[in-house]
Design an enzyme around this catalytic site. Structure first.
Site, short mmCIF file in Angstrom:
data_model
loop_
_atom_site.label_atom_id
_atom_site.label_comp_id
_atom_site.label_asym_id
_atom_site.label_seq_id
_atom_site.Cartn_x
_atom_site.Cartn_y
_atom_site.Cartn_z
N ARG A 1 -1.32 7.78 -84.28
CA ARG A 1 -1.16 9.23 -84.07
C ARG A 1 -2.41 9.87 -83.48
NH1 ARG A 1 3.09 12.01 -86.71
NH2 ARG A 1 4.78 10.56 -86.97
N ARG B 1 -1.05 16.38 -82.59
CA ARG B 1 -1.38 17.67 -83.17
C ARG B 1 -2.84 17.94 -83.52
NH1 ARG B 1 2.94 17.73 -87.74
NH2 ARG B 1 2.10 15.64 -87.82
N ASP C 1 8.39 8.64 -79.75
CA ASP C 1 8.68 8.73 -81.18
C ASP C 1 9.63 7.59 -81.54
OD1 ASP C 1 8.22 10.85 -83.51
OD2 ASP C 1 10.19 9.95 -83.76
#
Ligand code: CP3
Length: 342
Positions: free
Chosen positions: A15, A19, A64
């Site tokens: 990841r 974000r 994803d």
């Protein structure tokens, strides 16, 4: 990943895109996550952002684990702060009809296109990935994220034939997706089994290991290293290794030294800095990173977190970790900068 000597320990972060990066959040405002994944220029840009910023040794494709489901038109959306939500969950044999094969060339040529753009845009390798069947199945059966995958584990016990049939379809999707990614230039692939930790070793061995073994066998002809990662999978490490990957990913709960003893020298290890350490001050994060390096095998270690980067992580800490791991593990410490000519 192949256990060969390296100039310095390679680093990437699960990841790493997304974000925690302001440059991602700026792009993300434009649309939904899965919509971004269908746009090769944007997905490639998001894949490359953390590589440029942090100097990591690999890019992980921005996509994803539910992308293949979305691409075949199976009703799935990713709700911010929640995760993947399934319109009509899988409950019985007849539901499998809706889960048709994923044909990357026809259903989502943008997947390969994204990998090609990243391969051409960077000098470091691209890692492709897919969700492992248990984890993707858990979303399909539960209808969305769940803490303990109770319905899924009950289904495995009450209807093992449906379970096997479901996993076979998901295995075919994962293999098809990974083949397309590797053909487009992915240099390694990772299977994410994020929720497999909820299974007992006996259940995993009986109802997950065979499908993982068959997936990895089918990936072998591609000739790229395969990483297998299960969050909370400390009690499953021998079984993850038994499926035949080149690398086993460890979360932060299992010391790498313990994993090395249990798995032996023939398999590389990836991990396992606690992502929470990246929320601390630099001296604390640095000490935690040193702890991982001191605990790691001398050969065949890929530095990573024990799970994904938390969104609230200061990206500066991640960059500092990359620099630190490189400096501490360099065989030849970098030469002093040459004196400027003239
Ligand atoms: O940098 C990278 O690692 C590449 C991108 C990536 C994403 N998802 C993008 C994403 C990867 C490798 C994944 C895999 C994935 N997706 C996993 C396996 C890894 C893991 O974390 O265990 C799982 C379980 C999923 C399913 C999923 N997708 C969840 C649980 C969530 C979080 C929902 C939320 O908002 O809290 C997502 C959404 C998601 N996938 C985001 C990103 C960047 C964040 C949401 C957004 O930006 O809209």
């Amino acid at each position: 990943m192949r256990g060969q000597p390296v100039e310095r320990t390679p680093v990437w972060f699960m990841r790493q895109a997304g974000r925690s990066l302001p440059e991602y959040r700026a792009l993300r405002r434009a649309g939904g996550l899965l919509e971004l994944c269908h746009d090769p220029a944007v997905a490639a840009e998001v894949t490359m952002q953390p590589v440029r910023r942090h100097g990591v040794d690999a890019a992980i494709l921005f996509s994803d684990i539910v992308f293949p489901l979305h691409a075949i038109g199976f009703g799935v959306e990713i709700r911010p702060g929640v995760g993947p939500v399934i319109e009509e969950p899988i409950r019985e044999q007849a539901d499998l009809e809706r889960l048709r094969p994923f044909e990357p060339d026809a259903d989502a040529p943008e997947l390969a296109e994204t990998v090609r753009l990243v391969r051409d845009g960077l000098s470091v390798p691209v890692i492709g990935f897919a969700g492992a069947p248990f984890t993707v199945a858990s979303y399909l059966v539960e209808g969305g994220p769940s803490k303990v995958q109770a319905r899924t584990r009950a289904l495995m016990l009450t209807d093992p034939d449906l379970w096997t049939a479901l996993c076979k379809r998901l295995a075919d999707q994962a293999v098809a997706s990974l083949e397309a990614q590797v053909r487009a230039g992915a240099a390694a692939v990772q299977l994410f089994d994020s929720w497999a930790g909820s299974l007992s070793a006996a259940r995993y061995e009986a109802q997950v290991l065979p499908i993982m073994t068959s997936i990895i066998e089918r990936l072998r002809p591609l000739g790229v290293p395969v990483v297998s990662f299960a969050l909370g999978g400390g009690h499953l490490l021998e079984l993850l290794a038994a499926a035949g990957p080149d690398v086993v990913g460890c979360d932060w709960r299992t010391p790498l030294s313990a994993a090395s003893v249990r798995l032996g020298p023939g398999i590389a290890l990836q991990g396992n800095l606690d992502p929470a350490a990246c929320l601390a001050t630099w001296p604390i994060a640095e000490a935690a990173a040193d702890g991982v390096l001191e605990d790691a095998p001398a050969r065949g270690h890929v530095f990573n977190l024990g799970h994904g980067v938390f969104p609230e992580t200061d990206p500066g800490i991640l960059t500092a970790i990359v620099e630190h791991v490189h400096a501490r593990t360099s065989v030849d410490p970098p030469a002093p900068a040459p004196a400027r000519a003239g």
